[in-house]
Design a protein around this motif. Structure first.
Motif, short mmCIF file in Angstrom:
data_model
loop_
_atom_site.label_atom_id
_atom_site.label_comp_id
_atom_site.label_asym_id
_atom_site.label_seq_id
_atom_site.Cartn_x
_atom_site.Cartn_y
_atom_site.Cartn_z
N ASP A 116 -0.47 -0.74 -8.82
CA ASP A 116 0.42 -0.69 -10.09
C ASP A 116 1.80 -0.18 -9.37
O ASP A 116 2.77 0.63 -10.23
CB ASP A 116 0.08 0.21 -11.04
N LEU A 157 10.25 -4.67 -7.40
CA LEU A 157 8.62 -5.03 -7.55
C LEU A 157 8.02 -4.04 -8.85
O LEU A 157 8.45 -3.09 -9.12
CB LEU A 157 7.95 -4.24 -6.41
N GLN A 158 7.29 -4.93 -9.69
CA GLN A 158 6.77 -4.27 -10.77
C GLN A 158 5.23 -4.90 -11.03
O GLN A 158 5.00 -6.04 -10.75
CB GLN A 158 7.52 -4.90 -11.99
N ASN A 159 4.27 -4.12 -11.35
CA ASN A 159 3.09 -4.18 -11.60
C ASN A 159 2.39 -4.78 -10.51
O ASN A 159 1.56 -5.84 -10.49
CB ASN A 159 2.99 -5.07 -12.98
N LEU A 160 2.78 -4.25 -9.46
CA LEU A 160 2.12 -5.19 -8.21
C LEU A 160 1.03 -4.59 -7.73
O LEU A 160 0.72 -3.24 -7.47
CB LEU A 160 3.07 -5.08 -6.85
N CYS A 220 13.16 -11.89 -2.80
CA CYS A 220 12.07 -11.87 -3.97
C CYS A 220 11.13 -10.27 -3.80
O CYS A 220 10.45 -10.37 -4.55
CB CYS A 220 10.87 -12.96 -3.61
N MET A 276 4.80 -14.68 -2.66
CA MET A 276 5.43 -13.86 -3.97
C MET A 276 6.54 -15.03 -4.64
O MET A 276 6.85 -15.96 -3.97
CB MET A 276 6.10 -12.84 -3.36
N ASP A 277 6.59 -14.93 -5.88
CA ASP A 277 7.73 -15.80 -6.59
C ASP A 277 9.08 -14.85 -6.53
O ASP A 277 9.19 -13.90 -5.88
CB ASP A 277 7.32 -16.27 -8.15
N ASN A 292 6.59 -11.31 -8.09
CA ASN A 292 5.02 -11.30 -8.38
C ASN A 292 4.21 -11.80 -7.37
O ASN A 292 4.74 -12.97 -6.89
CB ASN A 292 4.72 -12.10 -9.75
N ILE A 350 1.97 -14.72 -6.57
CA ILE A 350 1.37 -15.73 -7.18
C ILE A 350 0.49 -16.58 -6.21
O ILE A 350 -0.18 -17.53 -6.80
CB ILE A 350 2.56 -16.75 -7.54
#
Lengths: 506, 233
Positions: free
Chosen positions: A8, A22-25, A43, A218-219, A223, A225
């Protein structure tokens, strides 16, 4: 078996603010699999790496929630001398990672840091150098080494420290393919022999062929992906994976660049070359670096210049920028170019590898205006007619607007060029040089450290300029595929001599 | 001179430097200069660097001689037969200044040319307890000097390429250099830390810089020499 886990994770650079890199990783990396993490420039993939290495948030940024653990320990809480036995890092710029003078001293520095007893150091140093096949460099000064050799020394440092994990931040960006493959193979060997976990951030995957076990992507928003992708040698064999890579702005190895430009055949070129190099020779302290280069460049064509590090490529560029004394002659449209004119605004423009190296103004706006003014001055001198200065000024201001709108930077016109992103800086750099009104544009590694989408965007922009203004483009690159797909002709520098590639071998 | 402990050497050469600064004896200065040259001649040094370093030294010495000769305190008048005495003290004054330049340069070169900088810094760290943060920071900064030189040329070329004329020391040139210097410093410190460098942690030593009896002999010899001069007429 070791594991790096992100739970998280939310990370931002600003002390306060809501822009998160970075978020919710949530992601786990296993040491059993050599993993390459890919994604578009900016990214957050390097940020992720720096978090895993414990460099962030200690040195920059805020980890506002979540945790980063290596086998249950927070790497940023370990003191450096313990941390480096867990994670070692290799960086993008080989010139900025050493603090001693010779290879041996640098290795000793690493071992001193972790309090290895003196008696053991000699054998560890020799072993690390032998492992990297660079025993002959032991007492060389680091300054005299090429980029590839420096990265090998860095690898030797890591082999000596023998961390559980080796993290690599685009380690091959500065290297020619051969050095890159050597190092990738050595990393594979470390992994097999000592079980070292390898996690690399890279958007060029060719060099990891046969080494990497898994690709994660990562996108743009940071995130994750794509996971569990593999590299295959055969193009198109696994289209699912290469599609997934495309979404991460990365190309599967061997992918062709989608340049649909109409390559000019030799018959179309003008009889008289626009620029001719005749017997260009340069020696440093008696050692020849360039041995009599001859080349013709025709109007409106594009040329790729290949060459490994140490082949004399940067020396040739120094000659063209008036930075290196040389013997030989240059002809522009058949008339000799005076040596002291090189490097001044004129028919030859030069875009440096790092666009930051050519910024001269405080704002993006002034950057373009400076060029236009210098062009107007040259024109005025040439035409020997100084028109009404005010009207010229007005016209220039309009022109700045149209140029900046053209490259999508009008909204950024008041900020410092240094504040732009890498891709934006590059667009500005090219536009500023072109605004000087040059006809021949030299670009030193225009796609250096750029992801797939940026590479295409940059080359497409250059192509547009060529089409609109008939500019001749000469660019250097390490990327043979790019050279073959984009350039009308390919030159290769080898040990100070210039070879023209046969068209038929493409 | 090459084998003397760098810290001891630095102290031993600093002592006469301060000592001479407080004296006004041109022949003593010249003796020290000649002594330095002799010591340099019997040491392993790079003669190219020596010659390159001597050019500005000699120019400075000539310059200060002339300055001291021409602008002695209280002597603004042109020289005539009547003021022969004044002219003579002008030469003396010039000689005091110029010989001092030579003596200091001799002592400085003696340290600089016979000492490996890495060994000097390591010795400062080991013998004089210079904190490792300073010691290794100094070495790292030294390492990026050539990068900075290259960068400076780059920046000048960039201005030239846009038709801008700038002075070699223009602030416009320094600004991009400063921006980059900050980034280099960051990158370097992160790299050093990732190799386990910790300014406060204990560390082992690969090649200790020894302090031997001959180092003490050197230091005492210099101290005695300085003391002896005090009693000279």
């Amino acid at each position: 078996m070791s594991e790096i886990s992100f739970t998280d994770v939310a990370f931002r650079y600003q002390e306060s603010g809501d822009f998160y890199v970075l978020q919710n990783l949530n992601v786990r990396f296993q040491s059993a699999r050599i993993t390459v993490l890919t994604g578009a420039s900016g990214c957050g993939k390097s940020t992720l790496l720096y978090l895993a290495a414990g460099i962030y948030p200690e040195n920059a940024g805020v980890l506002s929630s979540g945790s980063v653990k290596i086998d249950g320990d927070d790497p940023s809480e370990l003191p450096p001398n313990l941390r480096c036995r867990r994670v070692g890092m290799m960086f993008q710029n080989p010139a900025l990672q050493f603090c001693m003078d010779t290879v041996r001293n640098e290795l000793a520095f690493c071992l001193e840091n972790v309090s290895i007893p003196r008696e053991e150091m000699g054998s560890i140093i020799d072993g690390a150098l032998r492992f990297c096949c660079i025993e002959h460099l032991k007492d060389r000064k680091l300054l005299t080494l090429s980029g590839g050799e420096k990265q090998k020394v860095m690898l030797a440092c890591l082999a000596a420290l023998s961390p559980t994990w080796i993290l690599l931040d685009e380690p091959f960006a500065n290297l020619d393919d051969r050095s890159a493959r050597d190092i990738a193979a050595k990393l594979g060997q470390l992994h097999r022999e000592r079980g070292t976990g390898i996690l690399a951030v890279d958007h060029r995957l060719e060099n990891w062929l046969g080494v990497a076990d898994e690709i994660k992507g990562m996108d743009k928003m940071g995130n994750l992906i794509a996971e569990g992708l593999t590299l295959s040698v055969h193009e198109g064999k696994d289209s699912r994976d290469s599609d997934a890579l495309k979404r991460c702005s990365t190309a599967a190895p061997g992918s062709s660049y989608p340049f649909l430009r109409h390559k000019k055949t030799p018959q179309e070129s003008l009889p008289e070359p626009l620029l001719r190099l005749k017997n260009i020779t340069v020696s440093y302290t008696g050692t020849p670096v360039l041995r009599g280069l001859n080349a013709d460049f025709s109007q409106g064509k594009s040329y790729a210049l290949l060459g490994e590090s140490g082949s004399g490529k940067s020396t040739l560029f120094d000659v063209l920028r008036g930075l290196a004394p040389f013997d030989g002659e240059l002809f522009y449209r058949g008339s000799a170019v005076r040596k002291r004119e090189l490097g001044r605004p004129g028919p030859i423009g030069f875009v440096t590898q790092n666009p930051q190296d050519q910024f001269v103004s405080d704002t993006v706006y002034d950057e373009i205006l400076t060029s236009l003014k210098s062009k107007a001055k040259t024109n005025a001198i040439n035409q020997k007619a100084s028109k009404l200065i005010t009207s010229v000024q007005k016209a220039e201001e309009n022109q700045v607007e149209s140029i900046l709108r053209g490259i999508g930077l009008w909204g950024h016109r008041r900020v410092s060029p240094y504040m732009l992103s890498q891709g934006q800086q590059r667009r500005l750099g090219v536009a500023a040089i072109l605004a000087c009104g040059c006809e021949i544009l030299f670009c030193d590694e225009p796609t250096y450290a750029q992801d797939w989408n940026n590479t295409i965007a940059i080359m497409a922009a250059l192509e547009n300029e060529m089409k609109d203004r008939g500019t001749t483009l000469i660019f250097s690159t390490h990327d043979r595929k790019l050279a073959a797909d984009f350039a009308d002709e390919i030159f290769e520098l080898k040990e100070g001599t210039l070879l023209e590639h046969d068209q038929s071998i493409r | 001179m090459n084998t003397i402990n760098p810290s001891v050497k630095a102290l031993g050469l600093l002592m006469p430097t301060f000592f001479l600064a407080a004296m006004q004896k041109p022949f003593l200065n010249l003796t020290v200069f000649v002594l330095s040259l002799i010591l340099l001649a019997v040491s392993r040094i790079n003669y190219k660097i020596f010659i390159a370093a001597m050019i500005p030294v000699i120019l400075t010495a000539l310059g200060t001689f002339y300055t001291g000769y021409r602008f002695q305190a209280g002597n603004g008048m042109p020289v005539s037969e009547l003021s022969f005495h004044l002219a003579d003290s002008g030469v003396w004054n010039g000689l005091i200044l110029a010989s001092r330049v030579l003596a200091f340069a001799g002592l400085g070169l003696l340290l600089a040319l016979t000492t490996d900088r890495v060994r000097l810094v390591q010795s400062l760290n080991q013998q004089l307890k210079l904190p490792p943060v300073f010691a290794y920071g100094l070495l790292a900064a030294w390492g990026i000097l050539p990068v900075m030189m290259r960068e400076y040329r780059q920046t000048r070329a960039a201005f030239r390429a846009r038709g801008l004329r700038v002075l070699p020391v223009s602030p416009a040139l320094l600004k991009p250099m400063l921006v980059k210097a900050v980034r280099w410093a960051e990158a370097l410190s992160v790299a050093m830390e990732s190799k386990g460098f910790d300014g406060n942690a204990p560390r082992t030593v690969y090649r200790p810089v020894p302090v031997r009896i001959r180092d003490f002999i050197f230091l005492f010899a210099v101290a005695l020499g300085c003391a002896g001069i005090l009693f000279l007429p």
